[in-house]
Enzyme design. Structure first.
Site, PDB file in Angstrom:
ATOM      1  N   SER A   1       0.904  -1.293  -0.087  1.00 51.09           N
ATOM      2  CA  SER A   1      -0.113  -0.088   0.037  1.00 51.09           C
ATOM      3  C   SER A   1       1.011   1.214   0.011  1.00 51.09           C
ATOM      4  O   SER A   1       1.893   1.206   0.517  1.00 51.09           O
ATOM      5  CB  SER A   1      -0.901  -0.151   1.095  1.00 51.09           C
ATOM      6  OG  SER A   1      -1.423   1.237   1.394  1.00 51.09           O
TER       7      SER A   1
ATOM      8  N   TYR B   1      -1.558  -0.130  10.199  1.00 53.31           N
ATOM      9  CA  TYR B   1      -1.638  -0.414   9.060  1.00 53.31           C
ATOM     10  C   TYR B   1      -0.344  -0.203   8.279  1.00 53.31           C
ATOM     11  O   TYR B   1       0.385  -0.943   7.822  1.00 53.31           O
ATOM     12  CB  TYR B   1      -2.873  -0.021   8.077  1.00 53.31           C
ATOM     13  CG  TYR B   1      -3.119  -0.552   6.736  1.00 53.31           C
ATOM     14  CD1 TYR B   1      -3.781  -1.454   6.565  1.00 53.31           C
ATOM     15  CD2 TYR B   1      -2.701   0.391   5.804  1.00 53.31           C
ATOM     16  CE1 TYR B   1      -4.040  -2.273   5.125  1.00 53.31           C
ATOM     17  CE2 TYR B   1      -2.904  -0.179   4.535  1.00 53.31           C
ATOM     18  CZ  TYR B   1      -3.485  -1.299   4.116  1.00 53.31           C
ATOM     19  OH  TYR B   1      -3.840  -1.707   2.679  1.00 53.31           O
TER      20      TYR B   1
HETATM   21  N1  LIG Z   1      -8.720  -1.453  -1.296  1.00 58.61           N
HETATM   22  C1  LIG Z   1      -7.871  -0.556  -1.121  1.00 58.61           C
HETATM   23  O1  LIG Z   1      -7.948   0.744  -1.459  1.00 58.61           O
HETATM   24  C2  LIG Z   1      -6.453  -1.155  -0.832  1.00 58.61           C
HETATM   25  C3  LIG Z   1      -5.427  -0.115  -1.190  1.00 58.61           C
HETATM   26  C4  LIG Z   1      -3.979  -0.451  -1.007  1.00 58.61           C
HETATM   27  C5  LIG Z   1      -3.790  -1.706  -0.489  1.00 58.61           C
HETATM   28  N2  LIG Z   1      -4.775  -2.589  -0.353  1.00 58.61           N
HETATM   29  C6  LIG Z   1      -4.554  -4.064  -0.240  1.00 58.61           C
HETATM   30  O2  LIG Z   1      -5.118  -5.007  -0.934  1.00 58.61           O
HETATM   31  C7  LIG Z   1      -5.214  -6.144  -0.198  1.00 58.61           C
HETATM   32  C8  LIG Z   1      -6.993  -6.690  -0.321  1.00 58.61           C
HETATM   33  O3  LIG Z   1      -7.640  -5.750   0.234  1.00 58.61           O
HETATM   34  P1  LIG Z   1      -9.134  -5.487  -0.433  1.00 58.61           P
HETATM   35  O4  LIG Z   1      -9.260  -3.893  -0.470  1.00 58.61           O
HETATM   36  O5  LIG Z   1      -9.491  -6.302  -1.400  1.00 58.61           O
HETATM   37  O6  LIG Z   1      -9.762  -5.936   1.155  1.00 58.61           O
HETATM   38  P2  LIG Z   1     -11.146  -6.889   1.066  1.00 58.61           P
HETATM   39  O7  LIG Z   1     -12.256  -6.434   0.268  1.00 58.61           O
HETATM   40  O8  LIG Z   1     -11.582  -6.630   2.688  1.00 58.61           O
HETATM   41  O9  LIG Z   1     -10.682  -8.253   1.027  1.00 58.61           O
HETATM   42  C9  LIG Z   1      -9.938  -9.061   1.831  1.00 58.61           C
HETATM   43  C10 LIG Z   1      -9.944 -10.464   1.574  1.00 58.61           C
HETATM   44  O10 LIG Z   1      -9.031 -10.781   2.547  1.00 58.61           O
HETATM   45  C11 LIG Z   1      -9.748 -11.945   3.167  1.00 58.61           C
HETATM   46  N3  LIG Z   1      -9.101 -12.230   4.566  1.00 58.61           N
HETATM   47  C12 LIG Z   1      -8.999 -11.110   5.481  1.00 58.61           C
HETATM   48  N4  LIG Z   1      -8.391 -11.659   6.712  1.00 58.61           N
HETATM   49  C13 LIG Z   1      -7.929 -12.676   6.354  1.00 58.61           C
HETATM   50  C14 LIG Z   1      -7.497 -13.716   6.880  1.00 58.61           C
HETATM   51  N5  LIG Z   1      -7.021 -13.593   8.258  1.00 58.61           N
HETATM   52  N6  LIG Z   1      -7.302 -15.113   6.611  1.00 58.61           N
HETATM   53  C15 LIG Z   1      -7.511 -15.275   5.210  1.00 58.61           C
HETATM   54  N7  LIG Z   1      -8.245 -14.363   4.423  1.00 58.61           N
HETATM   55  C16 LIG Z   1      -8.426 -13.247   5.133  1.00 58.61           C
HETATM   56  C17 LIG Z   1     -11.184 -11.418   3.384  1.00 58.61           C
HETATM   57  O11 LIG Z   1     -12.116 -12.663   3.298  1.00 58.61           O
HETATM   58  P3  LIG Z   1     -12.588 -13.231   5.119  1.00 58.61           P
HETATM   59  O12 LIG Z   1     -12.825 -11.787   5.656  1.00 58.61           O
HETATM   60  O13 LIG Z   1     -13.525 -13.959   4.763  1.00 58.61           O
HETATM   61  O14 LIG Z   1     -11.485 -13.554   5.636  1.00 58.61           O
HETATM   62  C18 LIG Z   1     -11.389 -11.165   1.785  1.00 58.61           C
HETATM   63  O15 LIG Z   1     -11.334 -12.176   1.124  1.00 58.61           O
HETATM   64  C19 LIG Z   1      -5.051  -6.000   1.337  1.00 58.61           C
HETATM   65  O16 LIG Z   1      -3.620  -6.593   1.286  1.00 58.61           O
HETATM   66  C20 LIG Z   1      -4.902  -4.573   1.258  1.00 58.61           C
HETATM   67  O17 LIG Z   1      -4.319  -4.087   2.226  1.00 58.61           O
HETATM   68  C21 LIG Z   1      -6.127  -2.393  -0.761  1.00 58.61           C
END
Ligand SMILES: NC(=O)c1ccc[n+]([C@@H]2O[C@H](COP(=O)([O-])OP(=O)(O)OC[C@H]3O[C@@H](n4cnc5c(N)ncnc54)[C@H](OP(=O)(O)O)[C@@H]3O)[C@@H](O)[C@H]2O)c1
Length: 234
Positions: free
Chosen positions: A140, A153
């Protein structure tokens, strides 16, 4: 790319789900995880309907037994070409200042965002080395930008970035990429901005071409931003 196998953590929704669908379109067989088994199975069914093999292994990446189950699934697939450490947590929400950050929640965020991806990588490195495979760690801009409230974070993502950097120096037979996807319209992003309208953020699908380029062209190990990898901006 046919016959290649990718393991993607956190693939039931958000970026992980979009990456899973994108890699399936590129011909990868998939192993995916998330804690919510029903949501994970729904994603697996949707992707496998498009004709690819998808193995859903529900569980928590912080659970050592679950990580072993993921390795077993890779062994059963017979090979592993790509590990995407995508599962992550925002940590405490609303985002507290570091002065007030509950230490237990800080520790839990490091478990998910740093310890689990390193531990899973350790388990899978022998398989990845044997294929000249790759590790993609999702990080990120909060890893190197000082946004108030993002200290827990951001510190965890910075730790994941430096672990990736060192891994890249140590593991010359594989690629190690760490990449910032940019702001995306996902549950995690909404959690970071509770009650706010985030409909101007792009959908996760929009950055998939950046990642398929990184993987498909087997770019050198290093840090990337999805915005700079988009094929249109080459
Ligand atoms: N969205 C943004 O703007 C953004 C920006 C920069 C970086 N990121 C990074 O992108 C990645 C994905 O984020 P996202 O925004 O797509 O998040 P999200 O929509 O909340 O999805 C997170 C996914 O990870 C799973 N998960 C969470 N905790 C887990 C655990 N302990 N064990 C196994 N699975 C787990 C969740 O399913 P369950 O809850 O069912 O486990 C879900 O499938 C992350 O690393 C985040 O830090 C996101």
């Amino acid at each position: 790319m046919s016959n290649q196998v990718a393991l993607i953590t956190g693939a039931s929704r958000g970026l992980g789900r979009a990456l899973a669908a994108g890699l399936a379109r590129e011909g990868y067989a998939l192993i995916i995880d998330a804690r919510n088994a029903a949501a994970l199975e729904a994603t697996a069914a949707e992707i496998s309907d498009a004709g690819r093999t998808v193995t859903a292994v529900p569980g928590d990446v912080t659970d050592p037994a679950h990580r072993v189950a993921l390795r077993r699934a890779a062994e059963q697939a017979g090979r592993l070409d790509l590990l995407v450490n995508n599962a992550g947590t925002l940590g405490a929400s609303p985002l507290p200042a570091l002065a007030d950050y509950p230490v237990d929640e800080l520790r839990a965020a490091f478990e998910v965002n740093v310890i689990a991806p390193i531990a899973l990588t350790q388990l899978l490195l022998p398989m990845l080395r044997s294929r000249g495979g790759a590790v993609l760690n999702i990080t990120s801009d909060a890893a190197d930008q000082a946004y108030a409230g993002w200290g827990g974070y951001g510190a965890a993502k910075a730790a994941l970035e430096q672990a990736s950097n060192v891994l890249a120096a140590e593991e010359v037979a594989i690629r190690v990429w760490w990449a910032d996807p940019g702001d995306l319209r996902t549950d995690m992003h909404q959690q970071a901005f509770p009650g706010q309208d985030i409909s101007d953020r792009p959908e996760p699908d929009t950055v998939v071409p950046a990642f398929t380029r990184l993987i498909g062209e087997r770019l050198p190990s290093g840090r990337y931003r999805a915005a700079h990898l988009m094929p249109a901006t080459r």
